[in-house]
Scaffold this motif. Structure first.
Motif: not given
Length: 197
Positions: A39, A152, A155-156, A174, A178
């Protein structure tokens, strides 16, 4: 001071190998922050332009798959009750849960477990110990690893694109996101395991 460090880290030739090592280890030892590394790397990819987000996804997926395959191999060679920690009631219950589901719906269980750290280890080791066909198991692992890596990383990347403040803020937000999502998934999974059937 943190921003130049993160920018240097993102463009370093060691960034992706380090992330891969964390992801591989996370497939076997749940205390390793593999999700957080992916992330954070996704956030850096968008906020600094390095490393490319496609490379983050590809390396994370390959490392996750390799870690899951290693778990399968450990289960196949060692079993699920050789060491004392494997016989701990909670660990034994996780192995029993995985065994009960793997032969009915292996692909669903493997894909779901990839997103839940303790379940991931239980499923990969149990699959090897109970001799789930390697082609069936590893095919499901490959798809699960790719889905997990995309999730993953994105998301970042989303945080890096939306949250102002540069790489430092993007990485912090992030990572917190996470971790929060990970705790939420773990809590829901724990409730489902405890629920009467």
């Amino acid at each position: 001071m943190a921003e130049p460090f993160l920018t240097d880290l993102a463009s370093s030739p060691w960034a992706l190998p380090l992330m891969a090592l964390l992801v591989f280890a996370d497939a076997l030892l749940v205390v390793i922050p593999g999700e957080v590394a992916v992330t954070a790397m996704g956030a850096l990819a968008v906020s600094t332009g390095q490393p490319p987000i496609v490379a983050v996804v590809a390396v994370a997926a390959a490392a996750a798959f390799a870690g899951d395959a290693a778990g399968y191999l450990i289960g196949r060679t060692v079993g699920i009750d050789r060491w004392r920690w494997m016989r701990h009631p909670r660990v034994a219950a996780a192995f029993a849960w995985a065994r009960g589901r793997l032969h009915r719906s292996a692909a669903t269980v493997v894909f779901t477990a990839r997103f839940i750290p303790f379940a991931r280890v239980a499923v990969t080791v149990t699959a090897g110990a109970t001799r789930v066909r390697p082609t069936r198991f590893l095919g499901a692992c490959a798809l699960a690893a790719l889905g997990w890596a995309v999730y993953q990383s994105l998301i970042g990347a989303a945080v890096g694109a939306i949250v102002p403040g540069g790489p430092v803020v993007a990485v912090i937000v992030s990572v917190v996101l996470a971790l929060g999502l990970g705790f939420a998934v773990d809590a829901v999974a724990a409730k489902r395991v405890r629920a009467p059937r």
